[in-house]
Design a protein around this motif. Structure first.
Motif, PDB file in Angstrom:
ATOM      1  N   LYS A  20       0.832  -1.204   0.000  1.00 49.54           N
ATOM      2  CA  LYS A  20       0.000   0.000   0.000  1.00 49.54           C
ATOM      3  C   LYS A  20       0.864   1.250   0.000  1.00 49.54           C
ATOM      4  N   GLN A  21       1.906   1.253   0.819  1.00 45.09           N
ATOM      5  CA  GLN A  21       2.797   2.408   0.883  1.00 45.09           C
ATOM      6  C   GLN A  21       3.506   2.635  -0.435  1.00 45.09           C
ATOM      7  N   SER A  22       3.970   1.567  -1.064  1.00 46.60           N
ATOM      8  CA  SER A  22       4.681   1.723  -2.331  1.00 46.60           C
ATOM      9  C   SER A  22       3.729   2.190  -3.428  1.00 46.60           C
ATOM     10  N   ALA A  23       2.480   1.747  -3.393  1.00 46.58           N
ATOM     11  CA  ALA A  23       1.496   2.194  -4.387  1.00 46.58           C
ATOM     12  C   ALA A  23       1.240   3.686  -4.232  1.00 46.58           C
ATOM     13  N   ILE A  24       1.132   4.155  -2.987  1.00 40.13           N
ATOM     14  CA  ILE A  24       0.921   5.586  -2.732  1.00 40.13           C
ATOM     15  C   ILE A  24       2.126   6.383  -3.213  1.00 40.13           C
ATOM     16  N   LYS A  25       3.328   5.895  -2.944  1.00 40.75           N
ATOM     17  CA  LYS A  25       4.544   6.588  -3.383  1.00 40.75           C
ATOM     18  C   LYS A  25       4.604   6.659  -4.901  1.00 40.75           C
ATOM     19  N   ASP A  26       4.202   5.580  -5.582  1.00 39.18           N
ATOM     20  CA  ASP A  26       4.200   5.580  -7.047  1.00 39.18           C
ATOM     21  C   ASP A  26       3.226   6.616  -7.588  1.00 39.18           C
ATOM     22  N   LEU A  27       2.059   6.731  -6.951  1.00 34.85           N
ATOM     23  CA  LEU A  27       1.069   7.714  -7.400  1.00 34.85           C
ATOM     24  C   LEU A  27       1.575   9.133  -7.192  1.00 34.85           C
ATOM     25  N   ILE A  28       2.299   9.362  -6.114  1.00 37.87           N
ATOM     26  CA  ILE A  28       2.824  10.698  -5.826  1.00 37.87           C
ATOM     27  C   ILE A  28       3.886  11.081  -6.849  1.00 37.87           C
ATOM     28  N   LYS A  29       4.670  10.116  -7.309  1.00 36.58           N
ATOM     29  CA  LYS A  29       5.745  10.392  -8.263  1.00 36.58           C
ATOM     30  C   LYS A  29       5.217  10.804  -9.625  1.00 36.58           C
ATOM     31  N   LYS A  30       4.057  10.292 -10.030  1.00 34.06           N
ATOM     32  CA  LYS A  30       3.528  10.557 -11.368  1.00 34.06           C
ATOM     33  C   LYS A  30       2.973  11.979 -11.443  1.00 34.06           C
ATOM     34  N   PRO A  31       3.257  12.696 -12.535  1.00 33.07           N
ATOM     35  CA  PRO A  31       2.701  14.043 -12.674  1.00 33.07           C
ATOM     36  C   PRO A  31       1.196  13.981 -12.943  1.00 33.07           C
ATOM     37  N   VAL A  32       0.514  15.041 -12.579  1.00 27.38           N
ATOM     38  CA  VAL A  32      -0.921  15.109 -12.760  1.00 27.38           C
ATOM     39  C   VAL A  32      -1.206  15.362 -14.235  1.00 27.38           C
ATOM     40  N   ILE A  33      -2.123  14.596 -14.807  1.00 25.03           N
ATOM     41  CA  ILE A  33      -2.495  14.783 -16.211  1.00 25.03           C
ATOM     42  C   ILE A  33      -3.527  15.902 -16.261  1.00 25.03           C
ATOM     43  N   LYS A  34      -3.189  16.940 -17.029  1.00 24.95           N
ATOM     44  CA  LYS A  34      -4.081  18.082 -17.134  1.00 24.95           C
ATOM     45  C   LYS A  34      -4.736  18.077 -18.504  1.00 24.95           C
ATOM     46  N   ASN A  35      -5.896  18.716 -18.593  1.00 27.98           N
ATOM     47  CA  ASN A  35      -6.560  18.856 -19.880  1.00 27.98           C
ATOM     48  C   ASN A  35      -5.778  19.858 -20.713  1.00 27.98           C
ATOM     49  N   VAL A  36      -5.383  19.447 -21.898  1.00 21.88           N
ATOM     50  CA  VAL A  36      -4.568  20.290 -22.756  1.00 21.88           C
ATOM     51  C   VAL A  36      -5.372  20.628 -24.003  1.00 21.88           C
ATOM     52  N   ASP A  37      -5.374  21.921 -24.355  1.00 22.75           N
ATOM     53  CA  ASP A  37      -6.058  22.364 -25.558  1.00 22.75           C
ATOM     54  C   ASP A  37      -5.108  22.187 -26.742  1.00 22.75           C
ATOM     55  N   ILE A  38      -5.305  21.136 -27.489  1.00 25.16           N
ATOM     56  CA  ILE A  38      -4.409  20.799 -28.599  1.00 25.16           C
ATOM     57  C   ILE A  38      -4.498  21.854 -29.705  1.00 25.16           C
ATOM     58  N   GLU A  39      -5.691  22.342 -29.944  1.00 25.47           N
ATOM     59  CA  GLU A  39      -5.870  23.337 -31.013  1.00 25.47           C
ATOM     60  C   GLU A  39      -5.081  24.605 -30.703  1.00 25.47           C
ATOM     61  N   ALA A  40      -5.073  25.026 -29.455  1.00 26.95           N
ATOM     62  CA  ALA A  40      -4.325  26.234 -29.070  1.00 26.95           C
ATOM     63  C   ALA A  40      -2.827  26.015 -29.269  1.00 26.95           C
ATOM     64  N   ILE A  41      -2.344  24.834 -28.964  1.00 27.12           N
ATOM     65  CA  ILE A  41      -0.925  24.536 -29.150  1.00 27.12           C
ATOM     66  C   ILE A  41      -0.582  24.549 -30.635  1.00 27.12           C
TER      67      ILE A  41
END
Length: 55
Positions: A20-41
């Motif tokens: 459980k602790q290692s799963a929580i640590k893995d989740l903390i390491k991953k960056p948050v996926i944000k909604n990206v406006d592809i058309e604006a890019i």
């Protein structure tokens, strides 16, 4: 009276807690996926390309 230790259960409980602790640590390491406006890019890249052609 002596105390009987349940070694197998103890190992299992520790393993569950460690997993459980290692799963929580893995989740903390991953960056948050944000909604990206592809058309604006795409527009930004197109504008940069135009400005570079002019220069």
């Amino acid at each position: 009276m002596g105390v009987t230790r349940l070694k197998r259960k103890e190992r299992k409980n520790r393993a569950i807690a460690n997993n459980k602790q290692s799963a929580i640590k893995d989740l903390i390491k991953k960056p948050v996926i944000k909604n990206v406006d592809i058309e604006a890019i795409k527009k930004e890249f197109a504008e940069k390309a135009k400005s570079e052609k002019k220069a």
